[in-house]
Write an enzyme that holds these catalytic residues in place. Sequence first.
Site, mmCIF file in Angstrom:
data_model
loop_
_atom_site.group_PDB
_atom_site.id
_atom_site.type_symbol
_atom_site.label_atom_id
_atom_site.label_comp_id
_atom_site.label_asym_id
_atom_site.label_seq_id
_atom_site.Cartn_x
_atom_site.Cartn_y
_atom_site.Cartn_z
ATOM 1 N N HIS A 1 0.842 -1.194 0.000
ATOM 2 C CA HIS A 1 0.000 0.000 0.000
ATOM 3 C C HIS A 1 0.882 1.251 0.000
ATOM 4 O O HIS A 1 1.855 1.331 0.757
ATOM 5 C CB HIS A 1 -0.906 -0.002 1.245
ATOM 6 C CG HIS A 1 -2.102 0.875 1.108
ATOM 7 N ND1 HIS A 1 -2.037 2.228 1.290
ATOM 8 C CD2 HIS A 1 -3.393 0.597 0.798
ATOM 9 C CE1 HIS A 1 -3.229 2.762 1.113
ATOM 10 N NE2 HIS A 1 -4.073 1.792 0.820
ATOM 11 N N LYS B 1 -14.287 5.603 -6.993
ATOM 12 C CA LYS B 1 -13.853 6.639 -7.928
ATOM 13 C C LYS B 1 -14.831 6.762 -9.096
ATOM 14 O O LYS B 1 -15.073 7.847 -9.607
ATOM 15 C CB LYS B 1 -12.453 6.321 -8.467
ATOM 16 C CG LYS B 1 -11.348 6.338 -7.423
ATOM 17 C CD LYS B 1 -10.051 5.815 -8.023
ATOM 18 C CE LYS B 1 -8.983 5.598 -6.956
ATOM 19 N NZ LYS B 1 -7.788 4.932 -7.518
#
Length: 614
Positions: free
Chosen positions: A138, A574
């Site tokens: 990440h 998104k």
Amino acid sequence: MDLSATIHLVGDILGQVIQEQESQAAFELEERIRANAKGRRSGDTHAAALLVEDVALLTPDQARVVAAAFSLYFDLVNLAEENTRVNNLRRQARQLHPAPLPDTIGEAVATLKHAGINPAQMQALLDSLNIELVLTAHPTEAKRRTILSKIQRIADLMRELNHSDLSPHEEQVCRQSLHAEVTAFWLTDRARTSRPTVTDEARTGLYFVEQIFWDVLPAIYTDLEEALAQHYPDVTVRHAWLRLGSWIGGDRDGNPNVTTRVTAETLRLHRGLAVEKHRSGLQDLARRLSFSGRRSPPPADLMAWFELRRPLPAHVAFLEQRYTSEPYRLILSLLANDLAEASRDDMAARLLESQPHTARASLGDFTRPLSIIRSAVPPVIAQDQLHTVETQFKIFGLHGARLDVREDSGRLNAAVNEILRGLEIDYLEDESMPAGHLHPVQDNDGRLALITRLLAAPLPVLSATPGVTPEAAEAWALFHLIARARKVYESDLLGPFIISMTRSAADLLAVLLMARWTGCDQGMDIVPLFETVEDLAAAPAILQELFELEIYRKHLASCGNHQMVMIGYSDSNKDGGYLTANWALYQAQESISRLCRSYGIALTLFHGRGGTVA
């Protein structure tokens, strides 16, 4: 110490470190900025003005000191808060005993018991329980392993200071060690001096496996076993229900640095960690199981196994002379020696070559003797460290964490298309055209029909590197690596093959075709990843189309009639916004679950939702 006292202690130590390693002026500047920042938050306009003035006048070196001071201070405060939370939980556990803590496995099992769940239902639930925590590189987890190690040591010292029975001298030594660790932290660069490679990221992920999960996951298994013993004594856990996976070194989507060679090296790192941790565990266990063979005779089949291993390695032969009447110590030392030998295998090179090879160690080589030992020793011994070592073998195998592979559907289809062109087959061939004429068809039905026909046909003869572009050669090499890893080092080394941006059933069959042609299709979990709101809505229809295909149902049979489906949270958010995405995710899960039930297929949902591993 309570939270306030701990924060006061680490704050004082940090202040002392700044004065010692920087200057008194630097410490006073940091303290002034801290005081004015607190004043600004409480509404003091004069303090706010002073804060702006101080920050505006900072030199680069002063800015470094102030930024480092606040960063380290918040690291220390976070550790203090975590330490206090653990202490509070322990205090609560003592107060509630024998009742379990809220939100624990013990409470969950007790709740099911009180709700009327009978033993047969509980056994069925446990038999279907399968949780895998998957680590990723990440972008918000940027701490170096060096920094992570320092944080861990500071946390250990904080815990040690909580002991109320420390002598004054022991407490003084502990505080001095804490001072030394904070000083070392201050003098260490937080940022890496060079951009991390994929294998650097893999090593950081494995740090958490080694330092945290290796001991915590067996403890979670024990929690479940103890709760079952209390409420469902006839119910047992028959499989590894909580395991680890990783994408680091296997996630090729959007990362050109993840090559076949990098994936091979990552697999080596995974296996190397597991082998070394198990070796250390067996060595420690050998010292613990120092029973005299006269007092606790080992089973005949265990001694027969040991005799078949002669001549013994030099170190074990030396131990036999020294500990003649301690058979369990010798057997466990022999197993530890086997792992030491296995660690000398050049695994990355073995994975990238095609010469015949056999792994120096397989999981059964260790679990079988350990099982015999468990059945022979007193129960109180079997449930102690021996049980932990067996559980670690069950959870981590010889791979540590399964490595998932992910690739974009567009790249996979391009590679298949190029390989098929080499066979004078157009991946998008129109069957209505005369023989020898190739005409692209843009619909998925044409691709699906072609791949279905190829999957049913005899295997073609292909070169070691079919195709002419590096991308196609790399994709082909990846599937060969998967086949080689499964053949030499067992299938647990690798997790599912995930297809990002899955848009059609043909995307999954393209992976199945490549796997079939390289000999790694049997039992391979091929996982569609539905990411956008549109893809989530189309997911049930795509899966239904797959489930109607006899060729795919046969493949699912090799996977235990099990299908994994991944749903993406980040891209869907998104794409459609938070509310729309969450509704689409909920609907997709409901419809996919109904569909799989209607076809009698076991479903695992892979939730692409996470954050930093810390």
